[in-house]
Motif scaffolding. Sequence first.
Motif, PDB file in Angstrom:
ATOM      1  N   PRO A  74       0.835  -1.211   0.000  1.00  0.00           N
ATOM      2  CA  PRO A  74       0.000   0.000   0.000  1.00  0.00           C
ATOM      3  C   PRO A  74       0.870   1.263   0.000  1.00  0.00           C
ATOM      4  N   GLY A  75       0.465   2.240  -0.797  1.00  0.00           N
ATOM      5  CA  GLY A  75       1.212   3.487  -0.872  1.00  0.00           C
ATOM      6  C   GLY A  75       2.266   3.507  -1.959  1.00  0.00           C
ATOM      7  N   TRP A  76       2.430   2.387  -2.673  1.00  0.00           N
ATOM      8  CA  TRP A  76       3.412   2.300  -3.742  1.00  0.00           C
ATOM      9  C   TRP A  76       2.761   1.672  -4.966  1.00  0.00           C
ATOM     10  N   ARG A  77       3.299   1.993  -6.134  1.00  0.00           N
ATOM     11  CA  ARG A  77       2.830   1.333  -7.345  1.00  0.00           C
ATOM     12  C   ARG A  77       4.016   1.003  -8.240  1.00  0.00           C
ATOM     13  N   ILE A  78       3.813   0.002  -9.082  1.00  0.00           N
ATOM     14  CA  ILE A  78       4.838  -0.397 -10.042  1.00  0.00           C
ATOM     15  C   ILE A  78       4.561   0.349 -11.342  1.00  0.00           C
ATOM     16  N   ALA A  79       5.448   1.258 -11.712  1.00  0.00           N
ATOM     17  CA  ALA A  79       5.245   2.096 -12.898  1.00  0.00           C
ATOM     18  C   ALA A  79       5.732   1.425 -14.174  1.00  0.00           C
ATOM     19  N   ALA A  80       6.712   0.526 -14.055  1.00  0.00           N
ATOM     20  CA  ALA A  80       7.258  -0.172 -15.227  1.00  0.00           C
ATOM     21  C   ALA A  80       7.974  -1.424 -14.754  1.00  0.00           C
ATOM     22  N   GLU A  81       8.056  -2.408 -15.627  1.00  0.00           N
ATOM     23  CA  GLU A  81       8.751  -3.658 -15.287  1.00  0.00           C
ATOM     24  C   GLU A  81       9.356  -4.273 -16.541  1.00  0.00           C
ATOM     25  N   SER A  82      10.572  -4.789 -16.403  1.00  0.00           N
ATOM     26  CA  SER A  82      11.247  -5.474 -17.491  1.00  0.00           C
ATOM     27  C   SER A  82      12.298  -6.405 -16.870  1.00  0.00           C
ATOM     28  N   THR A  83      13.240  -6.857 -17.672  1.00  0.00           N
ATOM     29  CA  THR A  83      14.379  -7.611 -17.152  1.00  0.00           C
ATOM     30  C   THR A  83      15.654  -7.045 -17.752  1.00  0.00           C
ATOM     31  N   MET A  84      16.752  -7.271 -17.058  1.00  0.00           N
ATOM     32  CA  MET A  84      18.045  -6.820 -17.551  1.00  0.00           C
ATOM     33  C   MET A  84      19.082  -7.901 -17.288  1.00  0.00           C
ATOM     34  N   PHE A  85      20.147  -7.862 -18.098  1.00  0.00           N
ATOM     35  CA  PHE A  85      21.268  -8.762 -17.907  1.00  0.00           C
ATOM     36  C   PHE A  85      22.337  -8.068 -17.075  1.00  0.00           C
ATOM     37  N   ARG A  86      22.863  -8.796 -16.101  1.00  0.00           N
ATOM     38  CA  ARG A  86      24.075  -8.380 -15.406  1.00  0.00           C
ATOM     39  C   ARG A  86      25.207  -9.143 -16.071  1.00  0.00           C
ATOM     40  N   MET A  87      26.158  -8.411 -16.644  1.00  0.00           N
ATOM     41  CA  MET A  87      27.233  -9.014 -17.417  1.00  0.00           C
ATOM     42  C   MET A  87      28.581  -8.715 -16.763  1.00  0.00           C
ATOM     43  N   VAL A  88      29.478  -9.689 -16.803  1.00  0.00           N
ATOM     44  CA  VAL A  88      30.792  -9.564 -16.170  1.00  0.00           C
ATOM     45  C   VAL A  88      31.876  -9.754 -17.225  1.00  0.00           C
ATOM     46  N   TRP A  89      32.927  -8.960 -17.117  1.00  0.00           N
ATOM     47  CA  TRP A  89      34.021  -9.042 -18.082  1.00  0.00           C
ATOM     48  C   TRP A  89      34.713 -10.389 -17.980  1.00  0.00           C
ATOM     49  N   ALA A  90      34.858 -11.072 -19.133  1.00  0.00           N
ATOM     50  CA  ALA A  90      35.520 -12.372 -19.187  1.00  0.00           C
ATOM     51  C   ALA A  90      36.647 -12.376 -20.204  1.00  0.00           C
ATOM     52  N   GLY A  91      36.968 -11.213 -20.748  1.00  0.00           N
ATOM     53  CA  GLY A  91      38.000 -11.120 -21.771  1.00  0.00           C
ATOM     54  C   GLY A  91      39.375 -10.814 -21.194  1.00  0.00           C
ATOM     55  N   ALA A  92      40.303 -10.547 -22.070  1.00  0.00           N
ATOM     56  CA  ALA A  92      41.679 -10.251 -21.673  1.00  0.00           C
ATOM     57  C   ALA A  92      41.840  -8.751 -21.415  1.00  0.00           C
ATOM     58  N   MET A  93      42.999  -8.400 -20.882  1.00  0.00           N
ATOM     59  CA  MET A  93      43.349  -6.986 -20.714  1.00  0.00           C
ATOM     60  C   MET A  93      43.494  -6.338 -22.087  1.00  0.00           C
ATOM     61  N   PRO A  94      42.781  -5.254 -22.375  1.00  0.00           N
ATOM     62  CA  PRO A  94      42.984  -4.557 -23.653  1.00  0.00           C
ATOM     63  C   PRO A  94      44.443  -4.142 -23.817  1.00  0.00           C
ATOM     64  N   ALA A  95      44.946  -4.280 -25.026  1.00  0.00           N
ATOM     65  CA  ALA A  95      46.368  -4.034 -25.268  1.00  0.00           C
ATOM     66  C   ALA A  95      46.752  -2.584 -25.047  1.00  0.00           C
ATOM     67  N   ASP A  96      45.832  -1.676 -25.359  1.00  0.00           N
ATOM     68  CA  ASP A  96      46.134  -0.263 -25.173  1.00  0.00           C
ATOM     69  C   ASP A  96      44.843   0.507 -24.923  1.00  0.00           C
ATOM     70  N   ASP A  97      44.996   1.790 -24.628  1.00  0.00           N
ATOM     71  CA  ASP A  97      43.863   2.682 -24.393  1.00  0.00           C
ATOM     72  C   ASP A  97      43.418   3.237 -25.734  1.00  0.00           C
ATOM     73  N   PRO A  98      42.216   2.861 -26.207  1.00  0.00           N
ATOM     74  CA  PRO A  98      41.775   3.348 -27.514  1.00  0.00           C
ATOM     75  C   PRO A  98      41.187   4.755 -27.479  1.00  0.00           C
ATOM     76  N   ALA A  99      41.118   5.352 -26.286  1.00  0.00           N
ATOM     77  CA  ALA A  99      40.513   6.678 -26.158  1.00  0.00           C
ATOM     78  C   ALA A  99      41.391   7.611 -25.327  1.00  0.00           C
ATOM     79  N   PRO A 100      42.662   7.788 -25.702  1.00  0.00           N
ATOM     80  CA  PRO A 100      43.530   8.671 -24.914  1.00  0.00           C
ATOM     81  C   PRO A 100      43.117  10.133 -24.990  1.00  0.00           C
TER      82      PRO A 100
END
Length: 228
Positions: A74-100
């Motif tokens: 009571p006193g609350w409502r659900i305005a929207a609902e969906s699902t999302m993925f929680r993703m974790v890095w599983a790759g290697a260290m990037p070789a360099d910074d592509p955005a210096p």
Amino acid sequence: MKRNELLDHIFWHTLTGAHARHASGSGGARRYTPGFSPIVAFADPARPDFAALEPHCAPGEQFYCDSWSGAAPPGWRIAAESTMFRMVWAGAMPADDPAPDAIALQPQHAAQAVELAALCKPGPFGIRTIELGDYFGYFDGERLMAMAGERLRAPGLCEISGVCTHPDYQGRGLAKRLIVKLIRRQLQRGDTPFLHVMRSNEAHALYLRMGFADYRETVVRVVEREET
């Protein structure tokens, strides 16, 4: 605490840990204070403590909440609902910074960041969200073309968040370069990068190709305290 235990309840562990100074609440409920991302978290998502949350929320305020699928009290409502993925890095260290050449966003860039987030809708975002971690962007004059930064964190974990590219500048790989920059910085300091992406977002496939792996899919809701 093991990494999986932290990831399973990352919003709670962030709001009671690294970002406790940016949070308010009591008992088994916390929220980011106004100005930051409108997010709430509960110690036990299966039994959300809305009674403890209510004194810290104004009527009409809306918040994002994950891992809770029960009926609204009571006193609350659900305005929207969906699902999302929680993703974790599983790759290697990037070789360099592509955005210096990316610009570190500062408080004077907050309004531009909010404007871009309102256009691209990467998730909950507030005028002070860029204070939660390192944010980087690309500018065309005074116009923010793309940005990406950090939000949730726990020991050994750091979230990549707020990933946006203005529609006028898509197709240049700007956001991807910013993400890789953040991945490299986080790995260098000993953190494992992770992120959230809505099930309907086409970026999910891009993140898989980049080296992220699905950790879990969770319910995400927008809840609102009703006007009295």
